[in-house]
Design an enzyme around this catalytic site. Sequence first.
Site: not given
Ligand code: PEP
Length: 254
Positions: A10, A12, A96, A98, A166, A172, A212
């Site tokens: 992703n 983003k 997601h 976010e 997630e 992040g 992460s």
């Molecule tokens: C994501 O945005 O789906 C995600 C898992 O981000 P990160 O790997 O940066 O934590």
Amino acid sequence: MGRKFFVGGNWKCNGTTEEVKKIVNTLNEAQVPSQDVVEVVVSPPFVFLPAVKSILRPDFQVAAQNCWVKKGGAFTGEVSAEMLKNLDIPWVILGHSERRALLNESNEFVGDKVAYALSQGLKVIACVGETLEQRESGSTMDVVAAQTKAIADRVSNWSDVVIAYEPVWAIGTGKVATPAQAQDVHDELRKWLAKNVSAEVAATIRIIYGGSVNGANCKELAGQPDVDGFLVGGASLKPEFVDIIKSSEVKKSV
Ligand code: PEP
């Protein structure tokens, strides 16, 4: 059990034309396990989707990061599932955290989006996950079950769905879930699906972990029996994404 490992990247809201080309070049040159072992899907911002699709190696696919909840029309700023289909974009990420948090997408709205995208022939990476506060109050599974139920209420065919668990506190933040924490939720989610959807869906659906994930922690996570892959944010913009794809090899020895 035959669940093919799935690694999504992703990107983003990141990238310039030059940066995007650089990432694709790295992926195109990488030696990775075959398509029989791992399915790789990268998700650039909308504006780069056609360009990335045209230069990306054919064994990797692309995903959009969102699409509109119903047929296109007078919805300024939105991109419809029909448009993605028209451009041969096979996958879309929906729900997601976010978007749930920053754009107030409710469970029901995400469920409607998943159902509509599937009805148009797209494949969906549907994201679920709890906040730190919810985890600390012991409601992780209630939250994840409610998010999944909103999808289950609207979807009957799950063959084109991948669920991305997630935890919001891990996205992040550099604070990855432990392999045991990830395995625990994936296992519970599979049990929830067995009870509320079907034993077949529970056994066959891919549940991937996101939050992460990086080149250093991916192998241990991939070794968990109910972790069928990853959705990767930050590290998907870096060469270590290739190591994450390669962690699919861990499944061979499990
Ligand atoms: C994501 O945005 O789906 C995600 C898992 O981000 P990160 O790997 O940066 O934590």
